[in-house]
Design an enzyme around this catalytic site. Structure first.
Site, PDB file in Angstrom:
ATOM      1  N   LYS A 175       0.850  -1.203   0.000  1.00 46.37           N
ATOM      2  CA  LYS A 175       0.000   0.000   0.000  1.00 46.37           C
ATOM      3  C   LYS A 175       0.881   1.247   0.000  1.00 46.37           C
ATOM      4  CE  LYS A 175      -1.705   2.690   3.116  1.00 46.37           C
ATOM      5  NZ  LYS A 175      -1.554   3.963   2.385  1.00 46.37           N
ATOM      6  N   GLU A 249      10.633   2.213  10.092  1.00 46.41           N
ATOM      7  CA  GLU A 249      11.576   3.285   9.749  1.00 46.41           C
ATOM      8  C   GLU A 249      10.815   4.588   9.900  1.00 46.41           C
ATOM      9  OE1 GLU A 249      14.688   3.173   9.008  1.00 46.41           O
ATOM     10  OE2 GLU A 249      14.972   1.038   8.643  1.00 46.41           O
ATOM     11  N   CYS A 283      13.431  12.187   5.470  1.00 49.32           N
ATOM     12  CA  CYS A 283      13.639  11.735   6.849  1.00 49.32           C
ATOM     13  C   CYS A 283      15.057  12.063   7.294  1.00 49.32           C
ATOM     14  CB  CYS A 283      13.365  10.244   6.949  1.00 49.32           C
ATOM     15  SG  CYS A 283      14.197   9.315   5.681  1.00 49.32           S
ATOM     16  N   GLU A 384      10.108  16.846  14.689  1.00 44.48           N
ATOM     17  CA  GLU A 384      10.347  16.793  13.244  1.00 44.48           C
ATOM     18  C   GLU A 384       9.342  17.701  12.538  1.00 44.48           C
ATOM     19  OE1 GLU A 384       9.200  13.234  11.083  1.00 44.48           O
ATOM     20  OE2 GLU A 384      11.102  13.279  10.004  1.00 44.48           O
TER      21      GLU A 384
HETATM   22  P1  NAD Z   1       2.561   8.691   7.712  1.00 49.71           P
HETATM   23  O1  NAD Z   1       2.977   7.938   8.934  1.00 49.71           O
HETATM   24  O2  NAD Z   1       1.457   9.648   7.838  1.00 49.71           O
HETATM   25  O3  NAD Z   1       2.116   7.668   6.572  1.00 49.71           O
HETATM   26  C1  NAD Z   1       2.958   6.642   6.117  1.00 49.71           C
HETATM   27  C2  NAD Z   1       2.116   5.529   5.536  1.00 49.71           C
HETATM   28  O4  NAD Z   1       1.342   4.943   6.582  1.00 49.71           O
HETATM   29  C3  NAD Z   1       1.111   5.986   4.470  1.00 49.71           C
HETATM   30  O5  NAD Z   1       1.031   4.992   3.486  1.00 49.71           O
HETATM   31  C4  NAD Z   1      -0.194   6.079   5.252  1.00 49.71           C
HETATM   32  O6  NAD Z   1      -1.348   5.911   4.462  1.00 49.71           O
HETATM   33  C5  NAD Z   1      -0.028   4.926   6.211  1.00 49.71           C
HETATM   34  N1  NAD Z   1      -0.830   5.052   7.437  1.00 49.71           N
HETATM   35  C6  NAD Z   1      -1.282   6.182   8.039  1.00 49.71           C
HETATM   36  N2  NAD Z   1      -1.962   5.863   9.156  1.00 49.71           N
HETATM   37  C7  NAD Z   1      -1.931   4.512   9.264  1.00 49.71           C
HETATM   38  C8  NAD Z   1      -2.440   3.583  10.211  1.00 49.71           C
HETATM   39  N3  NAD Z   1      -3.129   3.975  11.294  1.00 49.71           N
HETATM   40  N4  NAD Z   1      -2.200   2.269  10.015  1.00 49.71           N
HETATM   41  C9  NAD Z   1      -1.480   1.847   8.962  1.00 49.71           C
HETATM   42  N5  NAD Z   1      -0.985   2.672   8.010  1.00 49.71           N
HETATM   43  C10 NAD Z   1      -1.205   3.995   8.173  1.00 49.71           C
HETATM   44  O7  NAD Z   1       3.897   9.361   7.140  1.00 49.71           O
HETATM   45  P2  NAD Z   1       4.060  10.278   5.849  1.00 49.71           P
HETATM   46  O8  NAD Z   1       3.488  11.613   6.159  1.00 49.71           O
HETATM   47  O9  NAD Z   1       3.591   9.565   4.636  1.00 49.71           O
HETATM   48  O10 NAD Z   1       5.670  10.379   5.739  1.00 49.71           O
HETATM   49  C11 NAD Z   1       6.409  11.266   6.481  1.00 49.71           C
HETATM   50  C12 NAD Z   1       7.117  10.575   7.636  1.00 49.71           C
HETATM   51  O11 NAD Z   1       7.867   9.460   7.147  1.00 49.71           O
HETATM   52  C13 NAD Z   1       8.143  11.463   8.303  1.00 49.71           C
HETATM   53  O12 NAD Z   1       8.044  11.313   9.695  1.00 49.71           O
HETATM   54  C14 NAD Z   1       9.471  10.920   7.794  1.00 49.71           C
HETATM   55  O13 NAD Z   1      10.569  11.176   8.629  1.00 49.71           O
HETATM   56  C15 NAD Z   1       9.180   9.473   7.677  1.00 49.71           C
HETATM   57  N6  NAD Z   1      10.116   8.811   6.772  1.00 49.71           N
HETATM   58  C16 NAD Z   1      11.040   7.984   7.312  1.00 49.71           C
HETATM   59  C17 NAD Z   1      11.974   7.350   6.502  1.00 49.71           C
HETATM   60  C18 NAD Z   1      12.997   6.409   7.090  1.00 49.71           C
HETATM   61  O14 NAD Z   1      13.508   5.587   6.349  1.00 49.71           O
HETATM   62  N7  NAD Z   1      13.323   6.509   8.358  1.00 49.71           N
HETATM   63  C19 NAD Z   1      11.949   7.571   5.120  1.00 49.71           C
HETATM   64  C20 NAD Z   1      10.992   8.440   4.595  1.00 49.71           C
HETATM   65  C21 NAD Z   1      10.062   9.046   5.438  1.00 49.71           C
END
Ligand code: NAD
Length: 494
Positions: A175, A249, A283, A384
């Site tokens: 997803k 991650e 990130c 962040e």
């Molecule tokens: P997010 O947590 O809002 O969403 C990430 C994914 O999780 C999306 O596909 C979303 O639809 C899904 N999701 C949301 N709520 C959920 C739930 N309750 N259950 C299951 N899935 C759910 O994050 P985002 O806004 O898409 O991305 C930004 C974040 O990602 C930042 O905090 C960034 O630092 C982090 N990030 C980390 C890395 C790493 O490798 N450490 C890499 C890229 C981004």
């Protein structure tokens, strides 16, 4: 009417059972709808899981070098279509074309890297306590994996999960983030065109609800999640309760240290790229810069001068250096952090506002924002922000810099600019982060090295590198007794 997209289940593009769709909007121009994508429900997820389960045995037993050949072809197809994929990605999520080309390149690199793993996937042979007994280890797959990805690396991050999961013999329910399903869809099309059998990768679109259905699905054996700490905590808690394997991650609050003995031009260039590349939505973005007192005033002056010059614009325009934020909510969130920073006493040196001007009216643009007069307890230093906002702070010496850089809940990336090898070595040893760069910015990972962080950034796993295989496989220890008699370990003495 924008193009309607479907889920990909058991090798077929399939209308969602939910019959509900959402619009995917270009963040640089909200009048441009990239497509309409399914908001999948429990039945859609169930169908995906059933397809992945049905495909599992044949895929598990399909020789790993042959799996690698499919990945090789997928990498070649991405190379051939790189420009088209990059342009779609920029349209879908806003980062400038040079960066979306880099994103596709990372997926290509990962395809080729993991394809080679098809001819390795090595275990160990070792000795046995008993005579005429052979001992070895081997990797075994886990089953159906649920892969949930964010929007900031729409092809690279899915490739970090899908290729290692597949080479280990797992099948997948994938997803993508709701802001970037079009790039994910192209990626899935390429995997299919490369010859991936039906049901091995199943693609379901949707937002948090769909993600939660995947996390909670009892027959999905593993969740690999990249995203925010908030969601990661939920995923980890649920997987902990149900004893589901899970890799997380999450966020970062990455620091760059600048010592007075550093090459200042290089340190400046690195900090600007780390802070404003991908509009600060990495990130690994640099959000804190610790500069040695002696050079602080001149570094700050130059940094502000350069930050004001960053060319904001639609990432498809050749001269744009920084695209928009991903959506309206994210721009609001970033701005609220800026307001909070000011309220808590920090000084905005430049930026701090929505970016306006020719060509910017219909997008979520934000000015590069620089804070000084920042105290370690302020929210802008601790949380962040995920936007083009950076705090510049002064440090007395290396020890002070290391202490302040480590004073954070996160631990993804870190950097130090110095001309002194002793300082560099101390930083390598003492910075609490999964990644440390010497004389390079906090961003710039390569796929053959482990990627991930310590503290609240992760739960101990590493993506990319060979360490990714440890997420997606279990170890089996194998003993072959060819003595022809019962040998009792730890008991027999002959
Ligand atoms: P997010 O947590 O809002 O969403 C990430 C994914 O999780 C999306 O596909 C979303 O639809 C899904 N999701 C949301 N709520 C959920 C739930 N309750 N259950 C299951 N899935 C759910 O994050 P985002 O806004 O898409 O991305 C930004 C974040 O990602 C930042 O905090 C960034 O630092 C982090 N990030 C980390 C890395 C790493 O490798 N450490 C890499 C890229 C981004």
């Amino acid at each position: 009417m924008a193009k309607q997209y479907y889920n990909f289940l058991n090798g077929k593009w399939t209308r969602p059972h939910s019959k509900v769709y959402f619009d995917n909007i270009n963040p640089a121009d909200t009048s441009d709808v990239v497509g309409r994508f399914p908001e999948s429900d429990g039945e859609d997820v169930e169908k995906a899981v059933r397809a992945a389960e049905a495909a599992y045995d044949a895929w598990r037993l399909f020789p790993a070098p042959k799996k690698g050949e499919i990945m090789m072809r997928a990498g070649q197809l991405m190379m051939k279509n790189k420009e088209k994929l990059a342009r779609l990605m920029t349209r879908e999520m806003g980062k400038v074309l040079a960066e979306t080309r880099g994103d596709v390149q990372e997926a290509i690199d990962m395809a080729f890297y993991v394809a080679g793993e098809g001819r390795r996937l090595t275990g160990e042979t070792t000795t046995s306590e008993r005579k005429n007994k052979f001992a070895m280890t081997m990797r075994i797959p886990i089953g159906v994996c649920g892969l949930i990805t964010p929007w900031n690396f729409p092809m690279a991050i899915p490739s970090w999960k899908i290729f290692p999961a597949l080479i280990c013999g797992n099948t997948v329910v994938f997803k993508p983030a709701e802001d970037t399903p079009a790039s994910a869809c192209e990626f899935v099309k390429i995997l299919t065109e490369a010859g991936l059998p039906n049901g091995v990768v199943n693609f379901v679109c949707g937002g948090p609800n769909t993600g939660e259905l995947i996390v909670r699905h009892p027959r999905i054996k593993l969740i690999s999640f990249t995203g925010s700490c908030e969601v990661g905590r939920f995923v980890g808690e649920h997987c902990g309760r149900t004893l589901k394997r899970c890799s997380l991650e999450m966020g970062g609050k990455n620091a760059q240290i600048v010592m007075a003995d550093a090459n200042m031009d290089l340190a400046l260039e690195g900090a600007l790229w780390g802070a404003f590349g991908t509009t600060g939505q990495r990130c690994t973005a640099t959000s804190r810069v610790y500069i040695q007192r002696k050079v602080f005033p001149s570094f700050v002056r130059s940094f502000i001068r350069q930050a004001k010059k960053v060319r904001i614009g639609n990432g498809l325009k050749p001269n744009a250096q920084m695209g928009p934020l991903i959506n309206a909510a994210q721009r609001e969130r970033v701005h609220n952090y800026v307001v909070r920073g000011v309220k808590e006493g920090a000084k905005v040196e430049c930026g701090g506002k929505f970016a306006r001007g020719a060509g910017l009216g219909k997008g979520f643009f934000y000015q590069p924002t620089v804070f000084t007069n920042v105290k370690p307890i302020m929210t802008i230093v601790r949380e962040e922000i995920f936007g083009p906002v950076v705090c510049l702070m002064s440090i007395k010496d290396l020890e002070d810099g290391l202490r302040q850089a480590n004073d954070t809940a996160y631990g993804l990336s870190s950097a130090i600019y110095t001309g002194n090898v002793n300082s560099a070595m101390k930083a390598i040893r003492d910075l609490e982060a999964g990644i440390t760069y010497i004389n390079g910015p906090t961003i710039g990972a390569e796929v053959h090295l482990p990627f991930g962080g310590v503290k609240n950034t992760g739960n101990g796993h590493r993506e990319a590198g060979r360490t990714a295989l440890d997420i997606f496989s279990e170890w089996k220890s194998v003993f072959v007794d060819f003595s022809g008699r019962l040998q009792k370990a730890q008991i027999d003495t002959d």
